[in-house]
Scaffold this active site. Sequence first.
Site, PDB file in Angstrom:
ATOM      1  NE  ARG A   1      47.314  43.864  30.616  1.00  0.00           N
ATOM      2  CZ  ARG A   1      48.203  44.000  31.592  1.00  0.00           C
ATOM      3  NH1 ARG A   1      48.594  42.945  32.274  1.00  0.00           N
ATOM      4  NH2 ARG A   1      48.716  45.173  31.884  1.00  0.00           N
TER       5      ARG A   1
ATOM      6  CE  LYS B   1      50.132  36.411  46.814  1.00  0.00           C
ATOM      7  NZ  LYS B   1      50.012  35.942  45.413  1.00  0.00           N
TER       8      LYS B   1
ATOM      9  CD  GLU C   1      48.492  39.302  30.272  1.00  0.00           C
ATOM     10  OE1 GLU C   1      48.009  39.226  31.420  1.00  0.00           O
ATOM     11  OE2 GLU C   1      49.427  40.103  29.978  1.00  0.00           O
TER      12      GLU C   1
END
Length: 626
Positions: A396, A281, A368
């Site tokens: 969610r 990344k 979640e």
Amino acid sequence: MALLDRINSPADLKKLIVEMLPALAQEIRDFMVEKVSKTGGHLASSLGAVDLTIALHYVFDSPKDKIVFDVGHQAYAHKILTGRRDRFDTLRQYKGLSGFPKRNESEHDSFGTAHSSTSISAALGMAVADALRGDKEAWHIAVIGDGALTGGMAVEALNHAGTYKEGLKLLIIVNDNDCSISPSVGALNHHLAKLVSGGAFMGARNLSKRALKPVPKLWNLFKSMEQRTVNFVAPESTLFSAFDLNYFGPVDGHDIASLVTILRNIKALDGPMVLHVVTKKGKGYAPAEANPTLYHGVGRFDPEVGVIEKAPDPKHPTYTEVFSRWICDMAAVDNRLYAITPAMREGSGLVEFEKRFPDRYRDVAIAEQHAVTFAAGLACAGVKPVVAIYSSFAQRAYDQILHDVAIQKLPVMFAIDRGGLVGSDGETHHGVFDLAYLRSIPNMTIMAPSDENECRMMLTTAYRMDTPAAVRYPRGKGPGIEQTEALLTVEIGKARVLRQSQTKSARVAILAFGLMVSRLKGVADHLDATLVDMRFVKPLDVDCIIQMAKTHDLLVCAEDGVIAGGAGSGVLEVLASHGVDVDTMLFGIGDHFVGQGSVEELMKENGLDEESILAAIEKRLEQHAA
């Protein structure tokens, strides 16, 4: 002439020879840093995915072949290669280029993404649809980050994908960069880490030969990859074998030549497959490589200097910082407090809490639904859980909030950040539905603070309740109200009158919720209107509403959420149930999705800025006078 200047479509990319692709990758990274430094955006993930994206578009044929980028944080190179390079000055700006893939933006965006863990399901659906139509040529590629695999939906999709064998061209690419928004956590991430560790490769080549040699196509594929020193891990050693999916990898996600060879060979195969690609990344921009979490989402910055982290302003904190301070203060006096976040440690303000109270903190990764039911389980056993979550992500877990928390009246507290309009992330991230969907749930208390001190007191109030409670606050700074040191509470269900009208005729009462209180003080002053900070969306202060209705000619309800089912709708319900007839105006988000832009631009677009609200009220008062 720069290579990038010659690329306006994937067809242009294919005109280059493979040896030219690394140079193109560096040009794309340089271009990306330059543009994002001026607009802000999701930089580190996109930098890491440049080589993989080039290889995908070099081998496959978009838009015939469908590429779905999970979340979309890694899709900037995809946008650049598919004809949108000249619009990057407008990235994430009002009416500009979206920061995420959008179907109405380009034919190359096969599926709109922005929330995690959706790509495999979407790509699988497209693959099945094409198979039903008899299309045996088109490929369907899901590019999913390692962090997104922790989302239960991704696991459900893997389980489903494994039931298909021949006749389905589905490639799942696990882009393993060991970092989602916050550093990736959990057993799955640890498993992927083991795969790329030295110990995991012991004997891998021999095991792969034994596993693949009986199948000529796979054996030939393996031999071609072995020549490029690409290791294959035996299927029985991987997580994905549990789903009966062919697994290849891990491979170097920054070796474009090898990626092109691997993808070409995979393209000759059939059936659902997983390719494990290891990337870094922030690749190609040293500051982002050194701190990928900081460069995940950035504002404007000087690319020569990099992002300069701003020290918190204790005199004018953000609401997230108010929460961060509060939760540490409360945990210091109550050892029952347990903080939970679904992969949003930094964003939700829990970095300091984790340092001070590591045994009472858990990042459950991008999960979640699990976060909420995990909290419910903690509450059943006498712990006081605080779930720190963004508004758009709480959507969610709606079923878990309703079924696992509210039905059982469990004292789970929700600290809901990023309520209302959030700006440049657009329709997928605005927190405008929370008041409406939470208000419909029995046993739920909902508070909307109007300033920093109100937020601190409401957090304490919610925490000390023995039933479910949510404190919903916006992104960014408040109006600058000093906070009390003590952990004080407010009276549940009671509003406060901030300004009393002195007008004797055509009197206006403004019932404002949360952010709208400070925004409408100027309107109240101009109209000599009564201004009420409603504080609670549920329970509403019924006595206050009835009193205002009986003593004023016009009630104005203002919120930064959707009107349908929102706080203003609740006020109308109170009036109807008590048979009170008064002229009422509702200000909020209408029946549409709101795009990207600055909060101020979007407020104005939706008629929620001071000028628009004042003009609308004055027009209504003119009708009263007529």
